[in-house]
Design a protein around this motif. Structure first.
Motif, PDB file in Angstrom:
ATOM      1  N   GLY A 349     -13.019   7.141  -1.187  1.00 20.95           N
ATOM      2  CA  GLY A 349     -13.035   8.176  -0.160  1.00 20.95           C
ATOM      3  C   GLY A 349     -11.723   8.900   0.017  1.00 20.95           C
ATOM      4  O   GLY A 349     -11.617   9.783   0.883  1.00 20.95           O
ATOM      5  N   VAL A 350     -10.720   8.574  -0.786  1.00 16.08           N
ATOM      6  CA  VAL A 350      -9.423   9.248  -0.674  1.00 16.08           C
ATOM      7  C   VAL A 350      -9.545  10.667  -1.232  1.00 16.08           C
ATOM      8  O   VAL A 350     -10.117  10.866  -2.312  1.00 16.08           O
ATOM      9  CB  VAL A 350      -8.343   8.460  -1.444  1.00 16.08           C
ATOM     10  N   PRO A 351      -9.026  11.680  -0.538  1.00 18.12           N
ATOM     11  CA  PRO A 351      -9.091  13.061  -1.066  1.00 18.12           C
ATOM     12  C   PRO A 351      -8.440  13.166  -2.437  1.00 18.12           C
ATOM     13  O   PRO A 351      -7.413  12.530  -2.709  1.00 18.12           O
ATOM     14  CB  PRO A 351      -8.326  13.874  -0.012  1.00 18.12           C
ATOM     15  N   SER A 352      -9.032  13.975  -3.286  1.00 16.89           N
ATOM     16  CA  SER A 352      -8.560  14.050  -4.669  1.00 16.89           C
ATOM     17  C   SER A 352      -7.142  14.596  -4.771  1.00 16.89           C
ATOM     18  O   SER A 352      -6.398  14.237  -5.690  1.00 16.89           O
ATOM     19  CB  SER A 352      -9.513  14.922  -5.492  1.00 16.89           C
ATOM     20  N   ILE A 353      -6.738  15.456  -3.836  1.00 14.20           N
ATOM     21  CA  ILE A 353      -5.393  16.011  -3.909  1.00 14.20           C
ATOM     22  C   ILE A 353      -4.344  14.920  -3.722  1.00 14.20           C
ATOM     23  O   ILE A 353      -3.228  15.015  -4.253  1.00 14.20           O
ATOM     24  CB  ILE A 353      -5.219  17.128  -2.852  1.00 14.20           C
ATOM     25  N   VAL A 354      -4.697  13.858  -2.986  1.00 11.73           N
ATOM     26  CA  VAL A 354      -3.769  12.736  -2.812  1.00 11.73           C
ATOM     27  C   VAL A 354      -3.531  12.048  -4.155  1.00 11.73           C
ATOM     28  O   VAL A 354      -2.402  11.655  -4.481  1.00 11.73           O
ATOM     29  CB  VAL A 354      -4.318  11.743  -1.770  1.00 11.73           C
ATOM     30  N   TYR A 355      -4.594  11.909  -4.942  1.00 14.81           N
ATOM     31  CA  TYR A 355      -4.428  11.358  -6.288  1.00 14.81           C
ATOM     32  C   TYR A 355      -3.526  12.261  -7.127  1.00 14.81           C
ATOM     33  O   TYR A 355      -2.734  11.772  -7.944  1.00 14.81           O
ATOM     34  CB  TYR A 355      -5.789  11.210  -6.970  1.00 14.81           C
ATOM     35  N   GLY A 356      -3.659  13.569  -6.940  1.00 13.71           N
ATOM     36  CA  GLY A 356      -2.802  14.485  -7.679  1.00 13.71           C
ATOM     37  C   GLY A 356      -1.339  14.318  -7.323  1.00 13.71           C
ATOM     38  O   GLY A 356      -0.463  14.315  -8.207  1.00 13.71           O
ATOM     39  N   VAL A 357      -1.049  14.166  -6.035  1.00 14.57           N
ATOM     40  CA  VAL A 357       0.337  13.951  -5.605  1.00 14.57           C
ATOM     41  C   VAL A 357       0.862  12.630  -6.160  1.00 14.57           C
ATOM     42  O   VAL A 357       2.005  12.539  -6.632  1.00 14.57           O
ATOM     43  CB  VAL A 357       0.428  13.979  -4.064  1.00 14.57           C
ATOM     44  N   PHE A 358       0.015  11.592  -6.123  1.00 13.58           N
ATOM     45  CA  PHE A 358       0.421  10.300  -6.681  1.00 13.58           C
ATOM     46  C   PHE A 358       0.682  10.418  -8.180  1.00 13.58           C
ATOM     47  O   PHE A 358       1.678   9.896  -8.697  1.00 13.58           O
ATOM     48  CB  PHE A 358      -0.666   9.260  -6.423  1.00 13.58           C
ATOM     49  N   GLY A 359      -0.219  11.095  -8.893  1.00 14.76           N
ATOM     50  CA  GLY A 359      -0.028  11.260 -10.331  1.00 14.76           C
ATOM     51  C   GLY A 359       1.236  12.021 -10.660  1.00 14.76           C
ATOM     52  O   GLY A 359       1.950  11.686 -11.617  1.00 14.76           O
ATOM     53  N   LEU A 360       1.532  13.057  -9.875  1.00 15.40           N
ATOM     54  CA  LEU A 360       2.749  13.835 -10.116  1.00 15.40           C
ATOM     55  C   LEU A 360       3.997  12.982  -9.886  1.00 15.40           C
ATOM     56  O   LEU A 360       4.939  13.020 -10.692  1.00 15.40           O
ATOM     57  CB  LEU A 360       2.766  15.056  -9.195  1.00 15.40           C
ATOM     58  N   GLY A 361       3.992  12.210  -8.805  1.00 10.96           N
ATOM     59  CA  GLY A 361       5.176  11.414  -8.494  1.00 10.96           C
ATOM     60  C   GLY A 361       5.339  10.206  -9.388  1.00 10.96           C
ATOM     61  O   GLY A 361       6.448   9.931  -9.883  1.00 10.96           O
ATOM     62  N   PHE A 362       4.236   9.472  -9.619  1.00 15.44           N
ATOM     63  CA  PHE A 362       4.346   8.217 -10.371  1.00 15.44           C
ATOM     64  C   PHE A 362       4.277   8.444 -11.876  1.00 15.44           C
ATOM     65  O   PHE A 362       5.175   8.042 -12.623  1.00 15.44           O
ATOM     66  CB  PHE A 362       3.242   7.255  -9.932  1.00 15.44           C
ATOM     67  N   PHE A 363       3.201   9.085 -12.337  1.00 18.42           N
ATOM     68  CA  PHE A 363       3.016   9.242 -13.776  1.00 18.42           C
ATOM     69  C   PHE A 363       4.000  10.249 -14.373  1.00 18.42           C
ATOM     70  O   PHE A 363       4.664   9.964 -15.377  1.00 18.42           O
ATOM     71  CB  PHE A 363       1.581   9.678 -14.078  1.00 18.42           C
ATOM     72  N   VAL A 364       4.081  11.437 -13.769  1.00 16.98           N
ATOM     73  CA  VAL A 364       4.877  12.504 -14.378  1.00 16.98           C
ATOM     74  C   VAL A 364       6.367  12.248 -14.210  1.00 16.98           C
ATOM     75  O   VAL A 364       7.110  12.123 -15.196  1.00 16.98           O
ATOM     76  CB  VAL A 364       4.482  13.873 -13.780  1.00 16.98           C
ATOM     77  N   TYR A 365       6.813  12.179 -12.954  1.00 12.32           N
ATOM     78  CA  TYR A 365       8.254  12.096 -12.716  1.00 12.32           C
ATOM     79  C   TYR A 365       8.831  10.710 -12.997  1.00 12.32           C
ATOM     80  O   TYR A 365       9.874  10.583 -13.646  1.00 12.32           O
ATOM     81  CB  TYR A 365       8.563  12.506 -11.278  1.00 12.32           C
ATOM     82  N   MET A 366       8.142   9.668 -12.533  1.00 15.02           N
ATOM     83  CA  MET A 366       8.694   8.323 -12.677  1.00 15.02           C
ATOM     84  C   MET A 366       8.439   7.758 -14.078  1.00 15.02           C
ATOM     85  O   MET A 366       9.373   7.471 -14.828  1.00 15.02           O
ATOM     86  CB  MET A 366       8.088   7.404 -11.615  1.00 15.02           C
ATOM     87  N   PHE A 367       7.179   7.622 -14.450  1.00 15.58           N
ATOM     88  CA  PHE A 367       6.845   7.009 -15.732  1.00 15.58           C
ATOM     89  C   PHE A 367       7.188   7.942 -16.893  1.00 15.58           C
ATOM     90  O   PHE A 367       7.808   7.527 -17.882  1.00 15.58           O
ATOM     91  CB  PHE A 367       5.360   6.648 -15.746  1.00 15.58           C
ATOM     92  N   GLY A 368       6.788   9.212 -16.776  1.00 12.18           N
ATOM     93  CA  GLY A 368       7.086  10.159 -17.846  1.00 12.18           C
ATOM     94  C   GLY A 368       8.573  10.403 -18.008  1.00 12.18           C
ATOM     95  O   GLY A 368       9.084  10.503 -19.134  1.00 12.18           O
ATOM     96  N   GLY A 369       9.298  10.503 -16.880  1.00  9.68           N
ATOM     97  CA  GLY A 369      10.740  10.678 -16.967  1.00  9.68           C
ATOM     98  C   GLY A 369      11.429   9.495 -17.626  1.00  9.68           C
ATOM     99  O   GLY A 369      12.380   9.662 -18.404  1.00  9.68           O
ATOM    100  N   THR A 370      10.936   8.284 -17.340  1.00  9.99           N
ATOM    101  CA  THR A 370      11.495   7.090 -17.985  1.00  9.99           C
ATOM    102  C   THR A 370      11.224   7.095 -19.484  1.00  9.99           C
ATOM    103  O   THR A 370      12.099   6.740 -20.292  1.00  9.99           O
ATOM    104  CB  THR A 370      10.894   5.823 -17.347  1.00  9.99           C
ATOM    105  N   LEU A 371      10.016   7.494 -19.880  1.00 10.01           N
ATOM    106  CA  LEU A 371       9.701   7.592 -21.309  1.00 10.01           C
ATOM    107  C   LEU A 371      10.629   8.577 -22.010  1.00 10.01           C
ATOM    108  O   LEU A 371      11.085   8.322 -23.141  1.00 10.01           O
ATOM    109  CB  LEU A 371       8.247   8.031 -21.496  1.00 10.01           C
TER     110      LEU A 371
END
Length: 550
Positions: A349-371
């Motif tokens: 039930g979490v709004p999809s935009i929240v997943y987008g913000v999480f993906g941007l912060g965790f996957f893109v900036y944190m995980f992707g930046g580390t890679l």
């Protein structure tokens, strides 16, 4: 009457009626979208109107009728419009697509029926499709070949022949640009990064530097040859031009390298229009977009949507199935397991935009930046995986659809009788063997149901993708012929975002509206095709493992 109510029949009828209303509504919506979208490709009749304006001046207008409506006369009078003769309470007005936007401004205008002096449908009006500035309407007059105006006995046949030649040359040049030139640029960039990597590792020896420079020199020499061939083709394609007499009565010169096709729609019969319709639909699903996505095709968006959804399915299914198996088969019943199940349900039930913000912060900036720091330091500060891309989009939507897969798989596992497990264990099988050979095959239809729901949810999502990978126009596809062939760091186009962009960001609303319907119908068709494939696999698995239930 009382017995009838007590029998439960009213509730049966109410339920069936509600289902019928829902089905009719869905089918009606799909038919509306299909009609509005697919009718866009039907070749419209082209009219030539003799008009008069408010000052009594006469002029000619050429175009196709896009829409018409009845307007109260009183409203027109209040707007300052004057009529020479007596008119009724309502006046018909037409929305006309005139094209030729670089000469007449906007290519749509409203005209009143009272301003029309005469209307005709000349057979020699050409509808010219162009690579920019939209369609052009007019009468072919002459061909200009290499700067010399030719006297043609059959201008229409010659026009089609010259356009075909120019289109073939442009296609050949485009193949060189996307193929050979693109590959050379890709290799040059890899050599630059390799040199930078050696510098960072203090391993750029003279021999390595000489090898890299020699390879760069070879590629540059090859590039010069290919570039020369490319410009020769472009020059040859732009050698000729056509003279068109437009609705102003003026002769306009159009370069043939900007033209794509010419059609005389007023001459087409029913079969000719059907053939033209199929050609238009084919171009729409196979060509690249142009003119800020308001013209051309949507192939990159189709490819990006399907590729991202398939990548998401590959990611979400193993994690969802493993999580469901652990919760149902191994986890002890207790408050912790109960809290996990509640959390899984709440995640749905979490709004999809929240997943987008999480993906941007965790996957893109944190995980992707580390890679990037660990594996691609030579490319910094330009990010490789530290920017939105198709991989992060797939991972974000995998998390978004994970609860659906977990719940569906658990439902399938719970429907398997405990006697099946006990019988397998009694015959000497281990719990792992029972799970792998009996339980998972029997629950596979439920897993496919979870996949169907996940695909339907992911394919239509747009909000999170706007943050983690989707773009208005992607210059390259995530898959090409350059090693490693699959480029998960690249941005991509998506049909859902394409609908948003065309519908709300287009500078030409009237021209974009049919494309919104066409793209919407295409997105629904893609989702239906993916779901039908999954349903077919599910039915096959259900029949295959039906014997295990007995």
């Amino acid at each position: 009457m009382g017995k009838w109510f007590k029998s439960g029949s009213p509730w049966i009828w109410m339920t069936s009626g509600a289902v019928s209303v829902c089905l009719i509504s869905v089918l009606g919506l799909l038919l509306l979208i299909a009609w509005r979208g697919l009718s866009y490709f039907w070749p419209a009749d082209i009219y030539q109107w003799e008009m008069k304006n408010q000052q009594g001046e006469r002029y000619t207008l050429i175009g196709e009728i896009y829409d018409k409506e009845e307007v109260p006369t009183e409203r027109l009078l209040d707007a300052g419009h004057k009529f020479d003769t007596e008119v009724g309470e309502n006046i018909t007005r037409y929305l006309v697509k005139t094209g030729n936007r670089e000469f007449v401004g906007l290519d749509f205008r409203w005209i009143l029926a009272t301003d029309i002096l005469s209307r005709s449908q000349p057979n020699n009006i050409a509808v010219i499709e162009r690579s920019k500035n939209g369609d052009f309407y007019g009468f072919p007059v002459a061909i200009i070949e290499d700067g010399e105006r030719l006297i043609s006995q059959n201008i229409e046949a010659d026009f089609e022949s010259y356009i075909g030649r120019a289109v073939a040359l442009n296609d050949e040049a485009l193949d060189i640009q996307k193929g050979v030139i693109g590959s050379i640029n890709y290799e040059l960039e890899n050599l630059r990064l390799a040199s930078r990597r050696y510098e960072l590792d203090n391993a750029l020896t003279d021999s390595r530097k000489a090898e890299i420079e020699a390879e760069i020199a070879r590629l540059n020499a090859e590039y010069q040859v290919v570039e020369k061939e490319f410009f020769e083709l472009k020059t040859e394609a732009g050698r000729d031009a056509v003279v068109i007499r437009d609705m102003r009565g003026e002769e306009v010169v159009l370069k043939l390298d900007t033209l794509l096709d010419v059609t005389y729609t007023n001459r087409l019969g029913v079969m000719g229009k059907i053939g033209h319709w199929f050609i238009g639909v084919g171009k729409f699903v196979s060509d690249d977009p142009r003119e800020a996505n308001t013209e051309g095709g949507v192939f990159p968006a189709i490819f990006g949507t399907v590729f991202m959804v398939m990548l998401m399915a590959v990611i979400v299914m193993p994690f969802g199935v493993i999580a469901a198996i652990y919760l149902h088969e191994y986890a002890k019943k207790g408050p912790v397991t109960k809290m996990i199940r509640i959390a899984v349900i709440n995640l749905a039930g979490v709004p999809s935009i929240v997943y987008g913000v999480f993906g941007l912060g965790f996957f893109v900036y944190m995980f992707g930046g580390t890679l990037d720091q660990l594996f691609y330091p030579e490319a910094l500060p330009t990010p490789t995986f530290g920017s939105p891309g198709v991989l992060w989009s797939a991972l974000t939507l995998a998390i978004l659809t994970l609860p659906v897969v977990i719940v569906s798989t658990e439902e399938g596992l719970s429907r398997i009788p405990s006697s099946v497990r006990q019988g397998s264990l009694a015959l000497g099988a281990t719990k792992a063997e029972t799970l792998w050979r009996i339980i998972i095959p029997m629950a596979s239809p439920a897993m496919m149901t979870g996949l169907i729901l996940a695909v339907a949810r992911a394919a239509g999502e747009v909000a999170p993708l706007m943050l983690v990978g989707v773009v208005k126009l992607a210059p390259t596809l995530p898959i090409d012929m350059n090693f490693p062939f699959v480029h998960l760091e690249r941005k991509f186009m998506h049909l859902g975002f394409h609908i948003y962009d065309v519908g709300f960001q287009s500078p030409n609303v009237e021209a974009a509206r049919p494309l919104v319907y066409a793209t919407s119908f295409l997105l629904v068709s893609v989702i239906v095709a993916l779901n039908l494939t999954a349903i077919g696999v599910r039915n096959h698995l259900r029949e295959k493992y039906r014997s295990l239930e007995h």
